[in-house]
Design an enzyme around this catalytic site. Structure first.
Site, PDB file in Angstrom:
ATOM      1  CG  ASP A 246      -2.369   0.591   0.880  1.00 18.06           C
ATOM      2  OD1 ASP A 246      -2.259   1.730   0.521  1.00 18.06           O
ATOM      3  OD2 ASP A 246      -3.377   0.054   1.018  1.00 18.06           O
ATOM      4  CG  HIS A 273      -0.380   1.700  -3.338  1.00 20.77           C
ATOM      5  ND1 HIS A 273      -1.912   1.625  -2.897  1.00 20.77           N
ATOM      6  CD2 HIS A 273      -0.248   0.639  -3.889  1.00 20.77           C
ATOM      7  CE1 HIS A 273      -2.250   0.150  -3.069  1.00 20.77           C
ATOM      8  NE2 HIS A 273      -1.403  -0.240  -3.703  1.00 20.77           N
TER       9      HIS A 273
END
Length: 432
Positions: A246, A273
């Site tokens: 993430d 991310h």
């Protein structure tokens, strides 16, 4: 300083001599490389079974300014609560392993290890709550065992997270480290890997240093953010290597308070991310400096994300000396992160500066809510490959067209600029 950051660092030192006030938005403290505590209060020995009790007792009996030292071997433990001024020193060759037993982390409602409407049913593996000083030091490993079967069943923490995503609801999985209402916390040298949920989550922290951390989890391990800092001030993350499933780093400012005076300097981000601000920014995020950052294979690169359900003011953010490669959205400044969101919390991004930012292909997105709340962005020496595409909507972009490539929509074209040798070296040196 490791070699992969040295060239950018030299350039940024020179740049800091001539760059204006925008580059000064950062941690207000004087930061130096952390040193080991002078005193070791206890040296627990791994039992080969569950070491929770012995480790917690060692922490509780350790005086302010001293360390609990974990030597070689594997220590298996449930949740541990740190106290003010105490350092957990995870030595070279030592691994502190989170036992994969939901009952050990459950807050008393039987939700840990289950999917529910809320996802806060588990205690963290290591918690700093209302502490001052201390932290985690050493060259050892803290392993969250996110890929281990939980409770003797047939599902891992990460599989639970994916099932929650598919079915709806929230997985109840323990964060690896939670720092809450704390001051002057230091993390140095350790490797954090395979968290069941976030690796480090912060809430209302005043003064935190993360120096030379390695954070590592698989790219498909859902919600395994590297470092999430919320409602925090005076934070530095430096000389660290982070790849996760993430956000590599996320700066948040939800209902619990604003975030400000943050430095993200001399770091390498692998898969993940990206370098994010948001999506909760309704209390405001400001005075943020991102310098000497390599983003290699992150889905997003530099990202500010919010929407009308959780938006607010994000201002005085400087990105400089940034290398990007293999990113779907190298730049993603988006005030419509969730286009279905409803509310009146309008995201406003202003005084956003990108300086010496180089990448390859991908979508370069800058999208505001409307012309009344258009994004305010300045570009200086920002260049990508010919195949990169700008998507501008309600964005006021200031730039000299001669040092931005591809050309901004509607601007005069110039011959493409040469690639960055510094970035080529940063990618080589960052790969392990």
């Amino acid at each position: 300083m490791t070699k992969r950051f040295r060239n950018w660092a030299l350039l940024s030192i020179l740049a800091s001599m001539v760059i204006g006030p925008a580059a000064k938005a950062q941690d207000r403290r004087t930061i130096a490389e952390p040193v080991a505590p002078d005193t070791v209060c206890d040296r627990p020995v791994p039992s080969g079974k569950n070491d929770t009790v012995s480790l917690q007792e060692a922490i509780e009996h350790c005086p302010d300014g001293a360390a609990v030292y974990l030597g070689r071997g594997e220590f298996h433990s449930g949740p541990l609560e740190m106290k003010s001024g105490v350092t957990l020193w995870v030595g070279r060759g030592a691994t502190l392993i989170a036992i994969p037993e939901p009952a050990a982390y459950d807050k008393g409602l039987g939700q840990c290890g289950r999917i529910a409407e809320k996802g806060d049913g588990c205690r963290p593996f290591i918690s700093f709550s209302k502490t001052r000083g201390g932290g985690i030091y050493g060259e050892g490993i803290i392993d969250g065992q996110g890929g281990a079967l939980i409770g003797g069943g047939a599902e891992t923490w990460w599989q639970l997270a994916r099932r929650a995503q598919a079915q709806g609801g929230n997985q109840n999985a323990p964060r690896l480290i939670q720092v809450d209402h704390a001051q002057d916390i230091t993390f140095s040298g350790v490797t954090l890997r395979n968290a069941a949920n976030f690796h480090v989550a912060m809430n209302r922290v005043e003064g935190a240093t993360f120096w030379a951390l390695t954070i590592d989890s698989p790219a498909d391990a859902r919600n395994t953010d590297g470092i999430d800092l919320g409602a925090s001030q005076d934070v530095t993350i430096t000389h660290s290597w982070i790849r996760t499933g993430d956000d590599n780093v996320a700066i948040k400012a939800g209902d619990n308070g604003s975030s400000s005076h943050i430095s993200i300097i001399d770091n390498y981000f692998g898969w993940g991310h990206g370098m994010s601000i948001g999506s909760e920014v309704n209390s405001g995020a400001r005075d943020i400096l991102v310098r000497n950052l390599t983003l290699d294979g992150t889905t997003s690169g530099l990202r500010i994300k919010s929407d009308v359900g959780r938006g607010g003011l994000v201002e005085n953010v400087t990105y400089e000396y940034v290398c990007l490669r293999g990113n779907r959205w190298p730049l993603a400044f988006d005030a419509k992160y969730d286009p279905r969101a409803q509310g009146t919390r309008i995201p406003v991004y202003r005084q956003i500066v990108l300086r010496h930012v180089h990448g390859d292909t991908g979508v370069l997105l800058m999208r505001g809510i409307d012309e009344r709340h258009a994004l305010d962005v300045t570009l200086e020496d920002v260049r990508f490959a010919n195949s990169a595409t700008w998507q501008l909507e309600h964005a006021n972009v200031s730039a000299n067209h001669s040092d931005v490539w591809p050309p901004l929509p509607g601007r005069a074209t110039q011959p493409p600029l040469r690639g960055s040798e510094v970035c080529s070296k940063a990618f080589r040196d960052g790969n392990r």
